[in-house]
Motif scaffolding. Structure first.
Motif, PDB file in Angstrom:
ATOM      1  N   HIS A   1       0.647  -1.309   0.002  1.00  0.00           N
ATOM      2  CA  HIS A   1       0.091  -0.004  -0.056  1.00  0.00           C
ATOM      3  C   HIS A   1       0.765   1.360   0.093  1.00  0.00           C
ATOM      4  O   HIS A   1       0.550   2.418  -0.780  1.00  0.00           O
ATOM      5  N   ILE A   2       1.940   1.393   0.770  1.00  0.00           N
ATOM      6  CA  ILE A   2       2.550   2.417   1.012  1.00  0.00           C
ATOM      7  C   ILE A   2       3.574   2.781  -0.221  1.00  0.00           C
ATOM      8  O   ILE A   2       3.672   4.003  -0.841  1.00  0.00           O
ATOM      9  N   SER A   3       4.012   1.778  -1.078  1.00  0.00           N
ATOM     10  CA  SER A   3       4.679   1.465  -2.102  1.00  0.00           C
ATOM     11  C   SER A   3       3.997   2.224  -3.254  1.00  0.00           C
ATOM     12  O   SER A   3       4.481   2.847  -4.134  1.00  0.00           O
ATOM     13  N   CYS A   4       2.560   2.198  -3.207  1.00  0.00           N
ATOM     14  CA  CYS A   4       1.922   2.946  -4.468  1.00  0.00           C
ATOM     15  C   CYS A   4       2.210   4.523  -4.314  1.00  0.00           C
ATOM     16  O   CYS A   4       1.863   5.244  -5.532  1.00  0.00           O
TER      17      CYS A   4
ATOM     18  N   ALA B   1      -2.845   1.926 -18.599  1.00  0.00           N
ATOM     19  CA  ALA B   1      -3.530   0.823 -19.253  1.00  0.00           C
ATOM     20  C   ALA B   1      -3.181  -0.643 -18.750  1.00  0.00           C
ATOM     21  O   ALA B   1      -3.939  -1.467 -18.694  1.00  0.00           O
ATOM     22  N   ILE B   2      -1.876  -0.734 -18.175  1.00  0.00           N
ATOM     23  CA  ILE B   2      -1.347  -2.047 -17.648  1.00  0.00           C
ATOM     24  C   ILE B   2      -2.125  -2.230 -16.384  1.00  0.00           C
ATOM     25  O   ILE B   2      -2.654  -3.483 -16.033  1.00  0.00           O
ATOM     26  N   CYS B   3      -2.425  -1.179 -15.315  1.00  0.00           N
ATOM     27  CA  CYS B   3      -3.080  -1.077 -14.331  1.00  0.00           C
ATOM     28  C   CYS B   3      -4.526  -1.601 -14.418  1.00  0.00           C
ATOM     29  O   CYS B   3      -5.027  -2.516 -13.744  1.00  0.00           O
ATOM     30  N   LEU B   4      -5.288  -0.794 -15.486  1.00  0.00           N
ATOM     31  CA  LEU B   4      -6.717  -1.429 -15.672  1.00  0.00           C
ATOM     32  C   LEU B   4      -6.701  -2.782 -16.287  1.00  0.00           C
ATOM     33  O   LEU B   4      -7.687  -3.654 -15.855  1.00  0.00           O
ATOM     34  N   SER B   5      -5.942  -3.247 -17.175  1.00  0.00           N
ATOM     35  CA  SER B   5      -5.737  -4.697 -17.867  1.00  0.00           C
ATOM     36  C   SER B   5      -5.581  -5.653 -16.714  1.00  0.00           C
ATOM     37  O   SER B   5      -6.564  -6.365 -16.738  1.00  0.00           O
ATOM     38  N   LEU B   6      -4.620  -5.502 -15.930  1.00  0.00           N
ATOM     39  CA  LEU B   6      -4.331  -6.666 -15.006  1.00  0.00           C
ATOM     40  C   LEU B   6      -5.503  -6.500 -13.787  1.00  0.00           C
ATOM     41  O   LEU B   6      -5.892  -7.568 -13.437  1.00  0.00           O
ATOM     42  N   TYR B   7      -6.083  -5.257 -13.671  1.00  0.00           N
ATOM     43  CA  TYR B   7      -7.124  -5.529 -12.637  1.00  0.00           C
ATOM     44  C   TYR B   7      -8.621  -6.405 -13.296  1.00  0.00           C
ATOM     45  O   TYR B   7      -8.853  -7.064 -12.548  1.00  0.00           O
TER      46      TYR B   7
ATOM     47  N   GLY C   1       4.996  -8.956 -11.216  1.00  0.00           N
ATOM     48  CA  GLY C   1       5.568  -7.368 -10.962  1.00  0.00           C
ATOM     49  C   GLY C   1       6.879  -7.277 -12.045  1.00  0.00           C
ATOM     50  O   GLY C   1       7.025  -6.276 -12.251  1.00  0.00           O
ATOM     51  N   ALA C   2       7.521  -8.457 -11.936  1.00  0.00           N
ATOM     52  CA  ALA C   2       9.096  -8.174 -12.877  1.00  0.00           C
ATOM     53  C   ALA C   2       8.802  -8.085 -14.345  1.00  0.00           C
ATOM     54  O   ALA C   2       9.456  -7.194 -15.065  1.00  0.00           O
ATOM     55  N   LEU C   3       7.552  -8.537 -14.603  1.00  0.00           N
ATOM     56  CA  LEU C   3       7.220  -8.365 -16.097  1.00  0.00           C
ATOM     57  C   LEU C   3       6.744  -7.041 -16.354  1.00  0.00           C
ATOM     58  O   LEU C   3       6.942  -6.534 -17.406  1.00  0.00           O
ATOM     59  N   CYS C   4       6.046  -6.656 -15.515  1.00  0.00           N
ATOM     60  CA  CYS C   4       5.591  -5.249 -15.575  1.00  0.00           C
ATOM     61  C   CYS C   4       6.861  -4.027 -15.488  1.00  0.00           C
ATOM     62  O   CYS C   4       6.716  -3.162 -16.346  1.00  0.00           O
ATOM     63  N   PHE C   5       7.787  -4.413 -14.673  1.00  0.00           N
ATOM     64  CA  PHE C   5       9.106  -3.521 -14.899  1.00  0.00           C
ATOM     65  C   PHE C   5       9.642  -3.574 -16.146  1.00  0.00           C
ATOM     66  O   PHE C   5       9.995  -2.526 -16.362  1.00  0.00           O
ATOM     67  N   VAL C   6       9.715  -4.638 -16.605  1.00  0.00           N
ATOM     68  CA  VAL C   6      10.354  -4.948 -17.938  1.00  0.00           C
ATOM     69  C   VAL C   6       9.654  -4.177 -19.067  1.00  0.00           C
ATOM     70  O   VAL C   6      10.315  -3.629 -19.842  1.00  0.00           O
ATOM     71  N   VAL C   7       8.485  -4.212 -19.061  1.00  0.00           N
ATOM     72  CA  VAL C   7       7.478  -3.667 -20.133  1.00  0.00           C
ATOM     73  C   VAL C   7       7.480  -2.206 -20.191  1.00  0.00           C
ATOM     74  O   VAL C   7       7.782  -1.384 -21.115  1.00  0.00           O
TER      75      VAL C   7
ATOM     76  N   GLY D   1       1.233   0.006 -12.637  1.00  0.00           N
ATOM     77  CA  GLY D   1       0.564  -0.875 -13.253  1.00  0.00           C
ATOM     78  C   GLY D   1       0.628  -2.423 -12.362  1.00  0.00           C
ATOM     79  O   GLY D   1      -0.668  -2.806 -12.281  1.00  0.00           O
ATOM     80  N   PHE D   2       1.290  -2.488 -11.808  1.00  0.00           N
ATOM     81  CA  PHE D   2       1.316  -3.821 -10.770  1.00  0.00           C
ATOM     82  C   PHE D   2       0.816  -3.453  -9.499  1.00  0.00           C
ATOM     83  O   PHE D   2      -0.325  -3.975  -8.875  1.00  0.00           O
ATOM     84  N   LEU D   3       1.326  -2.595  -8.801  1.00  0.00           N
ATOM     85  CA  LEU D   3       1.135  -2.462  -7.144  1.00  0.00           C
ATOM     86  C   LEU D   3      -0.391  -1.672  -7.251  1.00  0.00           C
ATOM     87  O   LEU D   3      -1.068  -2.161  -6.215  1.00  0.00           O
ATOM     88  N   TRP D   4      -0.571  -0.511  -8.015  1.00  0.00           N
ATOM     89  CA  TRP D   4      -1.801  -0.105  -7.958  1.00  0.00           C
ATOM     90  C   TRP D   4      -2.993  -1.146  -8.259  1.00  0.00           C
ATOM     91  O   TRP D   4      -3.986  -1.124  -7.493  1.00  0.00           O
TER      92      TRP D   4
END
Length: 387
Positions: free
Chosen positions: A26-29, A43-49, A164-170, A179-182
């Motif tokens: 939560h804090i990292s967001c 877009a990643i955030c919405l898609s992953l959600y 999470g690692a994939l989101c960082f790479v992309v 994208g990932f944490l939110w």
């Protein structure tokens, strides 16, 4: 802490170290202030959600917990990986806790009941309670026989870490944070709202013996999981929006997958359930009866009778006579009226209260009969202990 929480609910029962990763996510967001918020990350955030919410509803819930449809081991494994990428522990843990919840929904041993533990505990606090950390593999023996699911159970955070690692790479740091944490935090609270909010706010179409409710707003955010009272009325249904206007996106996707042969044997509620004409199970009747009986004060009546027995005008009134008086209450005869005591509630009063409390059901008279007997038995028991 809820005022209804058990007295032994001490702070040392909460596994604070296990809560730290949850708090850190939560804090990292907030790190988005420094990483920036790119359109790609949003877009990643919405898609992953959306994808992971589908995996939670279709995977964790409808498939692994309730076996509402059938599928092959490949798609089963894909569902498990996608669901666990939400960082909500393993499919075996999730399914075991959820099956326990349905067995004891909104009773004192429910793992997350707002009625008994309070809203905050039911929403998130229960996850970090020491007694809920272990997985009861007996409850999920049908799932534990798959070695690939046991492998995921042992490495429950691997899918989330890999995603999470994939989101960082992309998309770099913004992809990781936004994208990932939110999306992960949004998934947490959307899912948790079914345990908490869906047992507090909404409408009850069915008598289920618990506080489950239908909430259309939650259904939108959770792709159909908000039709929670429907679900508790017929738990094995792959469809939770029983009416055509009850939007259930998870069901629509599963229906489309069934056309391709990816899933099959999709269970649906029988017409009797859809028309709300099904007889209730004895467990549901008993729970509803206890709730109805609780609306009438057995202790007050027992105390008044005990007090009256000690008065001079009741010096000769013996226990068998009191027992007979309570038994006659079934006949609608209040034999205590001339003694200037509180009147014994009649069955008609119980019936009127039941109609105000519960949704329409063909088992209403059974609920009333059980509640009335439960109330009179409670009075008798209290009187016996007061002698």
């Amino acid at each position: 802490m809820s005022p209804n929480a058990p007295a032994d609910d001490h702070h040392d029962d909460i596994m604070y170290p296990s809560a730290l990763p949850f708090l850190l996510v939560h804090i990292s967001c907030i790190a988005a202030i420094w990483t920036g918020i790119t359109w790609q990350a949003v877009a990643i955030c919405l898609s992953l959600y959306v994808v992971r919410m589908f995996a939670i509803g279709a995977g964790y819930h409808r498939y692994f917990s309730h076996r509402a449809f059938a599928t092959g081991r490949v798609f089963q494994f894909i569902l498990a990986c996608l669901a666990q990428s939400s960082a909500q522990k393993s499919v075996l843990w999730w399914a075991a806790k959820h099956r326990h919840h349905h067995l004891h929904s909104d009773t004192e041993i429910d793992v997350h009941s707002p009625r008994h533990r309070g809203f905050l505990y039911s929403h998130v606090g229960w996850i970090f309670h020491r007694q809920h950390d272990a997985t009861d593999l007996v409850k999920v023996g049908d799932l534990a026989r798959y070695p690939e699911l046991m492998w995921l159970h042992r490495l429950e955070l691997l899918p989330a870490a890999a995603l999470g690692a994939l989101c960082f790479v992309v998309a770099g740091w913004s992809g990781l944070v936004v994208g990932f944490l939110w999306s992960t935090v949004l998934l947490y609270h959307a899912t948790f709202c079914i345990n908490s909010l869906a047992h507090v706010h909404g409408r009850k179409r069915y008598v289920t013996g618990d506080d489950s409710r239908n909430n259309w707003l939650l259904a939108l955010f959770t792709l159909g999981e908000g039709w929670h009272n429907n679900h508790h009325a017929y738990q094995s249904s792959v469809r939770q929006g029983f009416r055509w206007w009850e939007i259930d996106v998870t069901y629509y996707v599963l229906k489309a997958l069934s056309w391709t042969g990816v899933v099959w044997n999709m269970k649906i509620p029988p017409e009797q359930v859809l028309r709300n004409e099904q007889p209730l199970a004895s467990r549901v009747i008993n729970r509803a009866a206890r709730e109805l009986a609780g609306r009438f004060d057995a202790q007050m009546l027992a105390d008044a009778i005990s007090s009256a027995r000690r008065r001079a005008d009741l010096a000769q009134l013996q226990w068998p006579t009191l027992q007979e008086i309570l038994n006659r209450a079934h006949e609608g005869v209040d034999a205590l009226t001339h003694l200037h005591l509180p009147t014994i509630p009649t069955r008609e009063e119980f019936l009127a209260e039941a109609k105000a409390m519960f949704a329409r059901t063909r088992s209403l008279n059974e609920i009333v009969d059980h509640a009335y007997e439960h109330f009179l038995t409670s009075v008798r028991t209290r009187l016996a202990t007061a002698i």
